[in-house]
Scaffold this motif. Structure first.
Motif, PDB file in Angstrom:
ATOM      1  N   GLY A  69       0.828  -1.196   0.000  1.00 41.09           N
ATOM      2  CA  GLY A  69       0.000   0.000   0.000  1.00 41.09           C
ATOM      3  C   GLY A  69       0.866   1.250   0.000  1.00 41.09           C
ATOM      4  O   GLY A  69       1.918   1.285   0.640  1.00 41.09           O
ATOM      5  N   ASP A  78       1.067  -2.105  -6.401  1.00 41.97           N
ATOM      6  CA  ASP A  78       0.480  -1.291  -5.340  1.00 41.97           C
ATOM      7  C   ASP A  78      -0.919  -1.809  -5.049  1.00 41.97           C
ATOM      8  O   ASP A  78      -1.761  -1.905  -5.941  1.00 41.97           O
ATOM      9  N   ALA A  79      -1.157  -2.156  -3.778  1.00 41.58           N
ATOM     10  CA  ALA A  79      -2.481  -2.636  -3.390  1.00 41.58           C
ATOM     11  C   ALA A  79      -3.490  -1.494  -3.403  1.00 41.58           C
ATOM     12  O   ALA A  79      -4.660  -1.695  -3.725  1.00 41.58           O
ATOM     13  N   PHE A  80      -3.047  -0.309  -3.046  1.00 45.82           N
ATOM     14  CA  PHE A  80      -3.876   0.891  -3.083  1.00 45.82           C
ATOM     15  C   PHE A  80      -2.946   2.095  -3.031  1.00 45.82           C
ATOM     16  O   PHE A  80      -1.777   1.986  -2.667  1.00 45.82           O
ATOM     17  N   VAL A  92      -9.742  -1.134   3.055  1.00 49.47           N
ATOM     18  CA  VAL A  92      -8.566  -1.480   2.251  1.00 49.47           C
ATOM     19  C   VAL A  92      -7.328  -1.549   3.125  1.00 49.47           C
ATOM     20  O   VAL A  92      -6.449  -2.402   2.951  1.00 49.47           O
ATOM     21  N   LEU A  93      -7.246  -0.658   4.138  1.00 49.45           N
ATOM     22  CA  LEU A  93      -6.064  -0.627   4.996  1.00 49.45           C
ATOM     23  C   LEU A  93      -5.960  -1.875   5.857  1.00 49.45           C
ATOM     24  O   LEU A  93      -4.852  -2.342   6.130  1.00 49.45           O
ATOM     25  N   ALA A 122      -2.382  -7.047   2.257  1.00 54.15           N
ATOM     26  CA  ALA A 122      -1.445  -5.925   2.205  1.00 54.15           C
ATOM     27  C   ALA A 122      -0.972  -5.611   3.616  1.00 54.15           C
ATOM     28  O   ALA A 122      -1.609  -4.874   4.358  1.00 54.15           O
ATOM     29  N   LYS A 128     -12.465   3.926   2.854  1.00 60.65           N
ATOM     30  CA  LYS A 128     -11.298   3.202   2.357  1.00 60.65           C
ATOM     31  C   LYS A 128     -10.546   2.474   3.471  1.00 60.65           C
ATOM     32  O   LYS A 128      -9.536   1.835   3.205  1.00 60.65           O
ATOM     33  N   PHE A 159       3.086  -1.069   4.198  1.00 61.50           N
ATOM     34  CA  PHE A 159       2.708   0.252   3.708  1.00 61.50           C
ATOM     35  C   PHE A 159       3.977   1.070   3.487  1.00 61.50           C
ATOM     36  O   PHE A 159       4.822   1.165   4.372  1.00 61.50           O
TER      37      PHE A 159
END
Length: 850
Positions: free
Chosen positions: A197, A224-226, A252-253, A258, A249, A261
């Motif tokens: 991420g 990149d995951a996000f 997503v974290l 993922a 979002k 970061f």
């Protein structure tokens, strides 16, 4: 002389001051604020609450590092004797407007703001040190470049902004930022993290970061995951609005795949990120147990809004840090810091009051509610989030920048006394330092060497630091690796890394899906990034010996896939050897039949004068027995490791010897027929009866086969060969026939002789002769033809050494058929019924038949 330094985000109220920043804001009609990790709501905020700024106390060390460096230079008689350095510190409030204003004020008179106008020789500005943030360094550089004033940036600087052609007067105390990205890629590859991420500044620098990093990640198989864009700085009202947008979002974290970061940002954008995470914590969202990879801009600081959560979230984080070392005497210098310096140090009052939660009264009339500072407070008693006793990387850069200026000035003045007389301090111009700075090399008291490359960048690498935090808001920087200058190589000590508690000290995984282990290959999922894939087994005959292979591979010819299809195993070389059971059995059979043939030959030799031996040409009988003996010996050429000689002799010897044997049988059969026909009155066949015709038949028939074999050897002779593919796990060592056509020509000619012999013998089987061999030859040819007719399909349907076994068996069986069918009846009479083997008995029985 005077050296000016800008301090971005210092510890006092004037530093990083934005009314209400990170303290108060509003959504709809409600007003909210944070206190002791709790979110409160009020209808109307108080003025004091709104105007109270947040101070970054840790940055006070930057000021002390500059003061210590100036003190060192002024006390060193070897550097700039009789010249005293001074410094002037201004604040830019983290705004471009104040940065330009402060820079222009330095270029004007001290008491009047007239840009680019100064008079007098006192307090001459010779160099500037500034730029914790790249944006403000760029703003400063655009102003001071006009006067060719050396500018030293001690924070990160964007490579595009730091182009030497744009700012030739700028010197960067931190290596190129791109080298950090190269280090991050190496770090991700080292731990095989491919699903990462990204937290990125929502500005031009963030766009430039993505343009640089995303191709680097993609080229190294990382996705990149996000991508989460964070603002540079924000009031709390804006923060809460951002929180509402980002809350969607948050799923997503916390996504499990993922776990890594990568954060790019500068202070105060890092504060925005940490406050967002704290707000998620307040809203009782699931905690983030992740690995944070952070660039050198980041540090733990004393923003109290985060509280305990602020440090524990980043427990186990990895960051590329600016190189730092401890100059001699710095710790002792820190012990001398007292709040009584308030008149000389315009920053110490605010630092001391906020750090120790006390007041420094400026007059007797000051009446405040807090406790008065005693002056005996010690810096080493403060938490590390407020003040660090060891010199940080940015402070060390300021320290080295000051020494670089001092050494450059020393080089300009010269080392001899006459130069100092000729060149007065007021005569030195800032632009004169550049030639010395580009060539300067010196050692610090900490033992480091300082020098710049052709682009004015410090030649130094980065350290890889593991942040270990504790509940009391203290932390430890653990050095776990080093990135060599120019990002050439990253060395990591894995055993020293402490991971976040959620991983239980097990190496975290950060991949889109589970790895494809050996034996499987990756198959891309439609519509998803290339890091997301399915795992499919390798096709038969192929392997994958590493994780996450894009495709399976074939083994070399000398190897074969294992059952799990995850490795190649060496193939075992096989051939029909004498030692193996079947080879031993065939060898014993060949020797046994050879001995029997020798015994039969001996019997016939001993009784060569008897009628049964003389009948049908005794010489042909010997030739036939000798050729049969060689036929039984011939299979020994097929057993054992094939060589060049044995491959050449195998089929040639087999073909010629069998042709001689069949020719002898044919000659004996024709002899019987001619002998019967010659007995008729007036027959002209008498002249053909004799040994000459028999020998001619044997020679001519054998010569034709020999010619075929010579043609075979001269065109496509047999040769040793290895069959890699017939048997899965083995290499078959054998003889390649060279020309299959010639091999079958040899077999066809043998079959032709056998068929002719069978036909002639069948016709002559009932001729009136007491010792007529035609009936026995007929049966032997029937056995011979049956063997070799069944040989062809069997030979073609087998592989490897079994083909050799089939041929050996056919040779032995056909030869044994000839030996048994033709000679067993005769041996029976010679040995067991010798009375029948005499001429009188022969005449008597012949007369009876007549």
């Amino acid at each position: 002389m005077e050296i000016c330094i800008w301090k971005d985000g210092l510890m006092i109220r004037m530093m990083f001051y934005q009314p209400g920043a990170l303290v108060v804001g509003g959504v709809a009609s409600q007003i909210f604020y944070f206190h002791d990790d709790t979110l409160y709501f009020n209808e109307q905020p108080t003025r004091a609450l709104i105007e109270e700024p947040i101070s970054i106390l840790k940055n006070y060390q930057h000021i002390l590092a500059l003061a210590f460096a100036v003190k060192e230079v002024n006390e060193n008689p070897k550097i700039l004797p009789n010249i005293t350095l001074g410094f002037h510190i201004l604040n830019n409030y983290y705004t471009a407007q104040m940065t330009f204003k402060a820079t222009l004020s330095l270029l004007s008179m001290q008491d009047r703001f007239i840009p680019n106008y100064r008079c007098g020789t006192q307090n001459r500005l010779i160099a500037t040190i500034g730029g914790l943030l790249s944006e403000y360094s760029f703003n400063i550089a655009t102003v001071v470049e006009i006067n060719k004033l050396p500018l030293f940036t001690y924070g990160a600087f964007c490579p595009a902004q730091g182009d030497k052609t744009l700012f030739p007067s700028m010197y960067q105390m931190v290596p190129n930022e791109d080298y950090q990205y190269m280090g991050v890629v190496q770090l991700l590859l080292h731990f095989q993290w491919t699903w990462v991420g990204l937290f990125v500044l929502d500005d031009n620098n963030g766009d430039r970061f993505l343009q640089t990093v995303l191709p680097m990640l993609s080229q190294n198989g990382i996705c990149d995951a996000f991508i989460l864009r964070t603002p540079k700085q924000s009031y709390l009202a804006e923060m809460m609005e951002l929180l509402i947008m980002k809350q969607e979002k948050y799923a997503v974290l916390v996504e499990k795949n993922a776990n890594v970061f990568f954060v790019y940002g500068e202070f105060p954008s890092m504060q925005v990120l940490k406050t967002l995470l704290f707000a998620f914590h307040v809203l009782s969202l699931p905690p983030l147990g992740k690995v944070w990879i952070i660039t050198s801009h980041w540090d733990f600081d004393s923003i109290n809004v985060e509280g305990h959560f602020g440090t524990q979230t980043f427990h186990g984080a990895l960051s590329f840090t600016v190189h730092s070392n401890e100059p001699l005497g710095f710790q002792a210098f820190l012990q001398t810091i007292k709040p009584s310096w308030v008149k000389e140090d315009g920053f110490i009052q605010n630092f001391w009051e906020q750090a120790f939660d006390c007041l420094i009264p400026l007059s007797d009339e000051d009446e405040r509610s807090k406790q008065t500072c005693t002056g005996e407070e010690k810096l080493n008693s403060l938490p590390q989030t407020i003040f660090e006793m060891s010199m940080t990387g940015h402070s060390y850069n300021i320290y080295n920048a000051l020494h670089a200026v001092a050494h450059a000035l020393h080089a300009v003045y010269g080392s001899s006394p006459k130069h100092r007389v000729l060149l007065e301090p007021q005569d030195v111009q800032p632009w004169q330092l550049h030639s010395s700075l580009m060539k300067i090399t010196f050692n610090t008291s900490a033992g480091d060497t300082v020098c710049f490359d052709e682009n004015g960048q410090l030649i130094e690498g980065f350290g890889l630091t593991n942040w270990v935090t504790f509940p009391n808001r203290s932390f430890v920087r653990v050095k776990v690796g080093r990135l060599e200058p120019f990002g050439k190589a990253l060395t990591i000590n894995d055993s020293r890394i402490v991971w976040h508690k959620s991983f239980n000290q097990v190496l975290p995984l950060s991949v889109c899906n589970d790895n494809c282990y050996p034996g499987y290959s990756r198959k891309k999922r439609e519509g998803e990034k290339f890091c997301c894939y399915d795992c499919v087994p390798c096709p038969e005959g192929m392997i994958s010996d590493q994780k996450d292979m894009d495709s399976c591979i074939s083994c070399p010819d000398v190897q074969y896939p294992s059952r799990a299809q995850n490795e190649c195993l060496p193939k075992r070389i096989i051939f029909l050897s004498f030692e193996e059971p079947l080879g031993t059995i065939l060898t014993l059979l060949a020797i046994s039949f050879s001995l029997i043939t020798v015994l039969v030959l001996g019997v016939f030799r001993k009784h060569q004068d008897t009628p049964i031996v003389k009948a049908n040409n005794r010489s042909l009988t010997y030739i036939l027995l000798i050729s049969l003996l060689l036929c039984f010996i011939c299979p020994l050429l097929f057993i054992g490791q094939p060589g060049k000689v044995t491959c050449l002799l195998r089929q040639v010897a087999f073909g010629i010897i069998f042709s001689v044997a069949l020719s002898s049988v044919l000659a004996k059969t024709i002899t019987v027929v001619l002998a019967f026909m010659a007995t008729k009155p007036g027959s002209r066949m008498r002249k053909w009866v004799g040994k000459r015709l028999a020998y001619s038949i044997v020679f001519s028939c054998s010569f034709i086969q020999a010619g075929i074999c010579v043609l075979w050897l001269s065109t496509f002779p047999p040769f040793p060969d290895m069959d890699m593919h017939s048997v899965h796990e083995k290499i078959i060592l054998g003889c390649n026939e060279g020309s299959g056509t010639m091999f079958y020509c040899v077999l066809s000619y043998m079959c032709f002789l056998a068929i002719v012999s069978f036909t002639v013998a069948f016709i002559a089987r009932k001729l009136p002769d007491i010792f007529n061999e035609a009936k026995f030859i007929t049966f032997s040819m029937l056995v011979f033809c049956s063997v070799w007719l069944s040989f062809v399909p069997t030979y073609l349907s087998t592989k490897g050494k079994h083909m050799v076994i089939v041929e050996i068996f056919s040779i032995l069986a056909s030869s044994a058929g000839l030996l048994g069918c033709i000679f067993c009846p005769k041996c029976y009479i010679i040995i067991l019924r010798p009375k029948l083997n005499n001429r009188a008995q022969f005449i008597l029985k012949k007369n009876k038949k007549c």
